[in-house]
Structure formats: C-alpha cells, structure tokens
Design an enzyme around this catalytic site. Structure first.
Site, PDB file in Angstrom:
ATOM      1  N   ASP A  70       0.792  -1.303   0.072  1.00  0.00           N
ATOM      2  CA  ASP A  70       0.046   0.001  -0.197  1.00  0.00           C
ATOM      3  C   ASP A  70       0.931   1.432  -0.020  1.00  0.00           C
ATOM      4  OD1 ASP A  70      -2.072   1.866   0.416  1.00  0.00           O
ATOM      5  OD2 ASP A  70      -2.479   1.326   2.526  1.00  0.00           O
ATOM      6  N   ASP A 128     -10.496   4.109  -1.297  1.00  0.00           N
ATOM      7  CA  ASP A 128     -11.100   2.924  -0.389  1.00  0.00           C
ATOM      8  C   ASP A 128     -12.598   2.772  -0.424  1.00  0.00           C
ATOM      9  OD1 ASP A 128      -8.513   3.006   0.692  1.00  0.00           O
ATOM     10  OD2 ASP A 128      -8.881   2.929   2.652  1.00  0.00           O
TER      11      ASP A 128
HETATM   12  C1  GAL Z   1      -5.265   2.116   2.922  1.00  0.00           C
HETATM   13  C2  GAL Z   1      -6.040   1.078   2.272  1.00  0.00           C
HETATM   14  C3  GAL Z   1      -6.751   0.341   2.824  1.00  0.00           C
HETATM   15  C4  GAL Z   1      -6.336  -0.420   4.129  1.00  0.00           C
HETATM   16  C5  GAL Z   1      -5.567   0.793   5.015  1.00  0.00           C
HETATM   17  C6  GAL Z   1      -4.833   0.225   6.025  1.00  0.00           C
HETATM   18  O1  GAL Z   1      -4.497   2.841   2.194  1.00  0.00           O
HETATM   19  O2  GAL Z   1      -6.485   1.578   0.831  1.00  0.00           O
HETATM   20  O3  GAL Z   1      -7.512  -0.781   1.934  1.00  0.00           O
HETATM   21  O4  GAL Z   1      -5.383  -1.201   3.414  1.00  0.00           O
HETATM   22  O5  GAL Z   1      -4.801   1.449   4.115  1.00  0.00           O
HETATM   23  O6  GAL Z   1      -4.345   1.356   6.805  1.00  0.00           O
END
Ligand code: GAL
Length: 378
Positions: A117, A184
């Site tokens: 990520d 998200d």
């Molecule tokens: C975001 C991601 C989510 C989740 C989250 C965890 O950036 O898009 O799916 O993984 O971080 O902190």
C-alpha cells in the site's frame, strides 16, 4: 478469492480474530467455493525492527509462523499487508530500505499474498526529483517485486495505490497480480456504486488472467441492504474482480451467506476466459453489463440504480454486438439462440428467441448466464 480483515476490523485486528474468521470460513463451507486467502491487513507490525533489520509482528500476533502453518494445514492461504513507505496508512512500520528483509520474512512465515500500500510512501516520493513521472510511481513496486520473486514461495502481489498514474497500464510490468483501481471502498451504496458502476467501465481491456483490476474488497454483509449486496457481488463477478470478503464471517446472516456462496455467480467471476465485463447503459438509470465466458457463453447483468423496482424488457436482438477490444467474441443473437439461466432465482431457463421481461428491485441487479443451444444437425 478469500477474506481480509480491514473492512471488518480496521486496525483492531488480532491473531485470535483472524483465526476465528478462518475457522468460520471453513465451518460455513466457504472454502469449498474457492475462498482461500486469509489476509491480515494493517496493524500487525511491531513498533521497531530487530538488530538484523527484521520486522517482527506486534503483541497481537504472537506467532505468525504458527498462524501460517495452521492456515496451510487447513488448506488455506496466508496474506499480509505492508507499505513501501516509512509507515503504513495506519502509522505502523513500513518496508522502506528493508524490502529484502521483509520479503525473506514473508517467505519464512509462509506468506502467499502481499498487499503493498503506497500511503506512507507519499512523503518520500514528494522529495524525489522525478516525482510525478510514471517512473517514480513504478519504482517502489518494482523494488519489492524483485525481492518477492527471489523467494521460493509463489506470492500473489497485490498493488494498492488507488489507481494512480494508470496503474492498469504498468501493473503487469511489475508482475502485479492485481492492482487497486480506486480509493477505499466503504459500506455505503454511494461508495460501492461510485467505485463499481462509474470508475471501472473504461478499464475492462486491462484485466487478463493473472493480472486483474481490483475495485477493492467486498462490503457484502456489512452495512448494505440485501439488494445492494447482491448488486455489489454480481457486479464484482462481472468485472472478474478479486472476491475478497470483508465482513465478519463468524456472525453473518443467511442472506449474506447465500449471496457470497452463489456458485454460478462465482463461476462468472472465475471464468477461465478471464475477460472483464463491459457496460451498456439502457436509460432510466438501468445498465446492462456483458461478459464473454468460456465455451461461447455470456453473462449478463441488469443493474437498477433507482431506489424503486423497475421492469425492463431485454430485447436480445438489440444487443447484436462484438467485443472488438478484448475477446473478439460476438453475441450473434440473430444467428444463435441461447438458453437463459437466472443466476439468483434459478427456475426453468428461458431462451433468447423472445425478449425477456426482467424485474429488478431497487438498487439491485438481476444476473443471467446465456449458453448457446447447439444445432443438433452439427
Ligand atoms: C489504505 C488502504 C486500505 C487499508 C488501509 C490500512 O491505504 O487503501 O485498504 O489497507 O490503508 O491502513
């Protein structure tokens, strides 16, 4: 196909919750439908690395290797999350400057899936001379790919950087098995429909076996109605999207289980032709989605975006068309008659020799599988 902790528990995940979710997946027979990956999202990481630069798990995950072994003994697969940045999105330690250590550690723990990520990498990227170039977006993913692919394990590489810089055009180059195409998802109709109906339609040429568009994890069984959950699951299947469940498997209701265990809808998602469906709007907030399937079949979804139910007459002859961009397949309704199976309601199949009267609930989607009727003379 599998399950991930994020949509259900966010940063409040623990080994106990992961294990009990995996157990529920097994107890409810979901593994038999193909759900295999059990993925821990953010917040498993210890606050500091050890003297060798290895990143250990925090107190909530006392035995990662043991957890992996247990999952594998049960026939499941084990997934994890990290970021190329100093920190992850949840402010835990990321993999920066330790990519090799981390890939090695994943191998030791028996990891089969990495969600990587961007998030906390943003600060470093801002200081780079060539930021905003495509190369600067690709670089951190290429680096981790190198170390991941050095491991003896076959690790699914899942990119998460919200679809920036047209990731679908270079994802295959970094050997990504999937890439998030959007920000998200949340468990509201607005979020799910914005991602699912509006942000994916142009991306269908970029999905291919082993390299998938990922419109984010499922919210079926969270705060969506049964109709909305059915539309969500059907649409993700039409998009050949990864089916990663995001609900509490231990306490789900029968309606949720029925949706996520519809074998025929799952078969549309997992079809071996590996082609993503495309959209043809037909007006009045009704959309049709079309997905060529192996063996000459087609899947068709009729999506009703209205809050009220609609009746729509699906006149097959209006949809004589060829998918020129990807599969080259034609519907040929003027030459071929197909049987039409209702994938949510079952019942006796109809035929494409006459229009189909479709009734779709508010914020819901009907779904069909068409199979050519073979001419007996041939
Ligand atoms: C975001 C991601 C989510 C989740 C989250 C965890 O950036 O898009 O799916 O993984 O971080 O902190």
């Amino acid at each position: 196909m599998g399950w991930n902790s994020w949509n259900c528990w966010g940063l409040d995940v623990s080994a106990e919750k992961v294990k009990s979710s995996a157990q529920a997946l097994l107890d409810k027979g979901l593994a038999d439908y193909g759900y295999a990956y059990i993925n821990i999202d953010d917040s498993w990481e210890a606050p500091e690395r050890d003297a060798n630069g290895d990143l250990l798990a925090n107190d909530k995950f006392p035995d990662m290797k043991g957890l992996g072994e247990w999952l594998h003994d049960e026939g499941l697969k084990f997934g994890i999350y990290s970021s190329p940045g100093v920190t992850t999105c949840g402010n835990y330690l990321g993999s920066i400057d330790h990519e090799e250590n981390d890939a090695r550690m994943y191998n030791e723990w028996g990891i089969d899936y990495l969600k990587y990520d961007w998030c906390g990498y943003q600060q470093k990227w801002m200081t780079e001379k060539d930021n905003y170039t495509r190369a600067s977006f690709i670089r951190p993913y290429m680096l981790m790919e190198k170390y991941l692919r050095e491991q003896p394990r076959d690790i699914f590489y899942s990119l998460c950087q919200y679809g920036w810089e047209e990731v679908w055009k270079w994802g295959p180059m970094v050997d990504a098995n999937s890439w998030r195409t959007t920000g998200d998802i949340t468990d509201t109709w607005e979020s799910m429909s914005d991602i699912g109906f509006r942000q994916q339609e142009d991306l269908y040429p970029y999905a291919a076996p082993g390299h998938w568009n990922d419109p984010d994890m499922l919210e079926v069984g969270n705060d969506l109605t049964v109709n909305q959950g059915r539309a969500h699951f059907g649409l993700w299947a039409m998009m050949a999207a990864p089916l990663i469940l995001g609900n509490d498997l231990r306490s789900m209701d029968k309606e949720t289980l029925d949706i996520i265990s519809n074998r025929e809808v799952i078969a549309v998602d997992q079809d071996s032709l590996g082609v993503q469906g495309f959209k043809i709007p037909v007006g009045q907030n009704v959309e049709t989605w079309w997905k060529p399937l192996s063996g000459g079949d087609w899947a068709v979804l009729v999506l009703n975006i209205n809050k009220e139910p609609v009746s729509y007459e699906l006149n097959w002859q209006m949809f004589n068309m060829t998918d020129d961009e990807v599969s080259g397949r034609s519907t040929d309704f003027d030459k071929i008659t197909y049987t039409v199976r209702d994938l949510w309601n079952g019942g006796k199949p109809t035929k494409t020799d006459k229009p189909l009267k479709v009734k779709v609930g508010g914020e819901d989607a009907a779904m069909y599988r068409l199979t050519p009727i073979k001419d007996k003379k041939h």
